[in-house]
Design an enzyme around this catalytic site. Structure first.
Site, PDB file in Angstrom:
ATOM      1  N   GLU A 183      48.115  37.637 -47.840  1.00 48.77           N
ATOM      2  CA  GLU A 183      49.132  36.815 -47.317  1.00 48.77           C
ATOM      3  C   GLU A 183      49.667  37.375 -46.158  1.00 48.77           C
ATOM      4  OE1 GLU A 183      48.928  37.370 -50.261  1.00 48.77           O
ATOM      5  OE2 GLU A 183      48.440  35.385 -51.297  1.00 48.77           O
TER       6      GLU A 183
ATOM      7  N   HIS B 260      55.232  30.601 -59.765  1.00 48.49           N
ATOM      8  CA  HIS B 260      54.588  29.274 -59.465  1.00 48.49           C
ATOM      9  C   HIS B 260      55.461  28.237 -59.356  1.00 48.49           C
ATOM     10  CE1 HIS B 260      50.737  31.398 -60.305  1.00 48.49           C
ATOM     11  NE2 HIS B 260      50.188  30.338 -59.647  1.00 48.49           N
TER      12      HIS B 260
HETATM   13  C1  LIG Z   1      49.630  37.468 -53.859  1.00 50.83           C
HETATM   14  C2  LIG Z   1      48.847  36.475 -54.623  1.00 50.83           C
HETATM   15  N1  LIG Z   1      48.251  35.470 -53.846  1.00 50.83           N
HETATM   16  C3  LIG Z   1      47.549  34.367 -54.359  1.00 50.83           C
HETATM   17  C4  LIG Z   1      47.362  34.096 -55.455  1.00 50.83           C
HETATM   18  C5  LIG Z   1      46.814  33.168 -56.249  1.00 50.83           C
HETATM   19  N2  LIG Z   1      45.680  33.357 -56.770  1.00 50.83           N
HETATM   20  C6  LIG Z   1      45.794  33.722 -58.299  1.00 50.83           C
HETATM   21  S1  LIG Z   1      44.325  34.627 -58.859  1.00 50.83           S
HETATM   22  C7  LIG Z   1      43.742  34.663 -57.400  1.00 50.83           C
HETATM   23  C8  LIG Z   1      42.266  35.071 -57.068  1.00 50.83           C
HETATM   24  C9  LIG Z   1      42.098  36.646 -57.624  1.00 50.83           C
HETATM   25  O1  LIG Z   1      40.937  37.004 -57.394  1.00 50.83           O
HETATM   26  P1  LIG Z   1      40.756  38.419 -57.925  1.00 50.83           P
HETATM   27  O2  LIG Z   1      41.742  39.615 -57.461  1.00 50.83           O
HETATM   28  O3  LIG Z   1      39.297  38.859 -57.788  1.00 50.83           O
HETATM   29  O4  LIG Z   1      40.962  38.494 -59.681  1.00 50.83           O
HETATM   30  P2  LIG Z   1      40.207  37.230 -60.636  1.00 50.83           P
HETATM   31  O5  LIG Z   1      40.959  36.018 -60.678  1.00 50.83           O
HETATM   32  O6  LIG Z   1      38.788  37.329 -60.114  1.00 50.83           O
HETATM   33  O7  LIG Z   1      40.287  37.971 -61.783  1.00 50.83           O
HETATM   34  C10 LIG Z   1      44.633  33.928 -56.487  1.00 50.83           C
HETATM   35  C11 LIG Z   1      44.199  33.930 -55.119  1.00 50.83           C
HETATM   36  C12 LIG Z   1      48.238  35.016 -56.335  1.00 50.83           C
HETATM   37  N3  LIG Z   1      48.370  34.897 -57.838  1.00 50.83           N
HETATM   38  N4  LIG Z   1      48.947  36.125 -55.866  1.00 50.83           N
END
Ligand SMILES: Cc1ncc(C[n+]2csc(CCOP(=O)(O)OP(=O)(O)O)c2C)c(N)n1
Ligand SMILES: [Mg+2]
Lengths: 325, 356
Positions: free
Chosen positions: A60, A129
């Site tokens: 972000e 959220h």
């Molecule tokens: C700082 C932040 N930005 C956006 C989100 C929304 N979001 C939740 S999970 C996710 C993807 C996470 O990907 P990864 O770190 O690879 O973990 P995975 O979900 O694959 O376990 C996003 C963009 C969030 N939770 N926190």
């Protein structure tokens, strides 16, 4: 005119504006191929390609920081932060840079940037959220904060925000995304920033509100109408700098003020409205100002969510309180 | 330091369940069975959770299917005094730290009271803001180092988290202060719709460690033995020599990102296919059949036993009394200040009026 939900209106607006202004770039997490987790950016990637519709890494701070850079370079970036709760990773960029660059460069650079984010409670979501952090942005000198309450306003306000020479934090009440549809003007359509909308006229009390609370207050006003009380409902639309004239004009007429927002009660937008009214038209007041707000708590998860979300009944009670004072 | 490439992948058990027996000598038969039990339990709990969600009996949640080996392997590698900082797709690892299945249902069902970590688990609650908790792991490790405690700290987060500033800052602190911390990255190849190659331009995630002067390792995340052995070795190194590490677990997110996601919008069945053959639970079962006399009867017995446990936790979850609305004011501060007392009082009055 087409009947659109708020999220569809936002999508249509982005399509139309991007088609007519090639400086506009959309960037954020999952905004491209996925079309955004709420589908607000659906179809943009296919239409405008990956140079203008950018699926970014999960970062972000750099989404907003790079958007500032693009804005300085003459682009019109529209950054999406997936949920309001993740804006804080970018807060330094917003607080220290987006809001200050105009003054720090003595007007040589402005930051015509829009940061869109779904915001607020009401969809039984996870932690981080369901927050309503508008005051944390409104409090930053140099920022504008806009929150639409209807699909048409979403279109008109987003257009004005993207055309605005300064940074606008554009918060979209996620509970309203698909709650209802209405006729939305086609083509060019603007709602000027800084102009409130009188949702319903009335003489006995003024209710100032915005976002997801507008329909809640409208219902309350309809309810008291059946008791012979006429309440005026004002939707701020631009939360900051808000339409002070609309507020003082109404309060001068009704002599009573209720402020309603879902955000935490203390030190927020309601507090500023109350202070402004106290400064500018205290003597028109015939009763103490009443705030109907969320509590100063972390927005509860689904099991208790509704208990922290102001409802019409609370607004009705507030109207009674001021009118019977 | 040599750069890690895609060819560097520590594996001791292949997808057919054939293992390098010498390499896993140190893992007792009882521990191997325990791994299987926990992985199976995680899978059954997860499947149940997804079905409860579909029926509206649970809120949004992230499926851990496909990542059971990396979850359970890393969790079991922790010592009892070590600390664990999870993200949100780590039910398996949380079970190894004593998390109660009913509590997880309660939390994901929308009741904060389920978030309380079990006593002495040395585990933080889930972290939903991606990457933030890596800094917390660093701080716990700093505390341990300052106090001279012989413990290690482990964080777990996804491939997406490596794009956050917090990831960089945490690894840098760990390197500069030589901290007893291990950062595990669950590289499941997706961050919602963003594939790994759009998340980073490095060939591997583990190679990023070099930039911070810490160890980097790359492990087959669907091989529970490789996960366990690597994490254990690096936790020991952190504990005894204050050497931090970054471990990339190469695995795959088999389901949608969460129950609110529709992965068919951005990935095809052809992408997932090859990973079905690498399933971590099937792999360990094949190993147990070949080496420890595991068979269909034992499998059926275990599944029945664990399914009963899961069902019991669902019953317990659904029998929980709803939180009282004023519960939202609890734990905001150690001591409730006047403004919250006032707001709580107002709520009680309101509820009383409604009840009348
Ligand atoms: C700082 C932040 N930005 C956006 C989100 C929304 N979001 C939740 S999970 C996710 C993807 C996470 O990907 P990864 O770190 O690879 O973990 P995975 O979900 O694959 O376990 C996003 C963009 C969030 N939770 N926190
Ligand atoms: Mg991932």
């Amino acid at each position: 005119m087409a009947r659109l939900s708020m999220v569809e209106a936002i999508n249509v607006t982005l399509h139309e504006l991007m088609a007519r202004d090639e400086r506009i770039v959309v960037l954020g997490e999952d905004v491209g191929k996925d079309g955004g987790v709420f589908r607000a950016t659906v179809g943009l990637l296919d239409k405008f390609g990956p140079m203008r519709v950018i699926d970014t890494p999960l970062a972000e701070s750099c989404i907003v920081g790079s958007a500032i850079g693009m804005a300085v370079y003459g682009m019109r970036p529209v950054a999406e932060i997936q949920f309001e709760g993740f804006m804080f990773k970018a807060y330094d960029q917003v607080y220290s840079h987006a809001s200050r660059l105009r003054r720090r460069s003595q007007g040589v650079y402005g930051v015509p940037l829009v940061i869109r984010a779904p915001y607020g409670a009401g969809v039984r979501a996870l932690e981080h959220h369901s927050d309503a952090p508008e005051a944390l942005f409104a409090h930053v000198p140099g920022l504008k904060v806009v929150i639409p309450a209807t699909p048409s306003d979403a279109k008109g306000l987003l257009t004005s925000s993207i055309e605005d020479p300064d940074t606008v934090i554009f918060l979209e009440p996620k509970r309203l995304y698909r709650l209802f549809k209405e006729e939305v003007p086609e083509g060019d359509y603007r709602v000027p920033l800084g102009e409130a909308r009188v949702v319903q006229e009335g003489d006995d009390a003024t209710i100032v509100t915005y976002g997801g609370m507008v329909s809640v207050c409208e219902r309350a006003a309809q309810h008291v109408a059946s008791e012979g009380v006429s309440a005026e409902v004002i939707d701020l639309r631009t939360v900051w700098p808000f339409d002070i004239d609309a507020i003082t004009k109404s309060v001068t007429k009704t002599g009573r003020l209720i402020i309603c927002h879902e955000a935490p009660r203390s030190l927020g937008v309601g507090a500023e409205i109350a202070a402004q009214v106290a400064e500018k038209c205290l003597l028109s007041l015939q009763a103490p100002i009443v705030r109907v707000t969320g509590n100063d708590v972390i927005p509860p998860l689904s099991k208790l969510e509704e208990y922290n979300y102001p409802d019409s009944e609370q607004v009705v009670r507030a109207i009674h309180e001021t009118v019977q004072f | 330091m040599r750069q890690m490439t895609k060819e560097d992948l520590f594996q001791v058990m292949d997808p057919e369940g054939q293992a390098d027996l010498a390499a896993i000598e140190g893992i007792s038969e009882a521990d191997r069975m325990k791994m299987y039990r926990l992985m199976m339990f995680t899978r059954l709990w997860n499947t149940k959770a997804l079905s409860l969600q579909r029926q509206g009996r649970l809120g949004t949640l992230a499926s851990v299917r496909g990542q059971e080996a990396s979850n359970v392997g890393m969790g079991l590698a922790l010592g009892p005094d070590d600390w664990f900082c999870p993200a949100f797709r780590e039910y398996g690892a949380m079970f190894t730290r004593g998390a109660q299945p009913v509590k997880l249902f309660q939390y994901w069902g929308g009741d904060e009271r389920g978030a309380a970590p079990p006593e002495n688990s040395h585990m933080l609650p889930v972290c939903i803001t991606v990457g933030s908790h890596l800094c917390h792991a660093v701080g716990i490790a700093m505390g341990a180092k300052i106090r001279g405690d012989k413990i290690a700290v482990m964080s777990s987060s996804g491939d997406g988290s490596t794009s956050q500033g917090d990831f960089h800052e945490s690894l840098n602190f760990a390197g500069v202060y030589k901290l007893p911390v291990v950062f595990v990255i669950q590289n499941n190849h997706w961050a919602i719709s963003v594939p790994l190659h759009q998340q980073t331009a490095t060939e591997t995630i583990s190679q990023k460690a070099a930039a911070y002067g810490i160890n980097g390792e790359r492990v087959d995340g669907n091989d529970v033995f490789a996960v366990y052995l690597t994490v254990k070795r690096l936790l020991d190194l952190a504990r005894s020599e204050h050497k931090p590490s970054l471990i990339e677990m190469v695995t795959y997110r088999m389901d949608d990102h969460t129950t609110s996601d529709d992965a068919s919008r951005y990935r095809t069945e052809e992408m997932i296919g090859p990973w079905r053959a690498k399933d971590p639970v099937d792999r360990l079962r094949k190993f147990l059949i070949a080496n420890h006399g595991w068979d269909d009867n034992k499998e059926a017995e275990l599944q029945a036993e664990l399914t009963a446990q899961v069902e019991k936790s669902v019953q317990d979850y659904e029998a929980l009394p709803l939180p009282h609305p004023t519960e939202m004011f609890d734990h905001m501060y150690a001591e409730m200040p006047w403004h919250l007392l006032e707001q709580k009082d107002r709520m009680l009055k309101r509820l009383g009026e409604t009840a009348r």
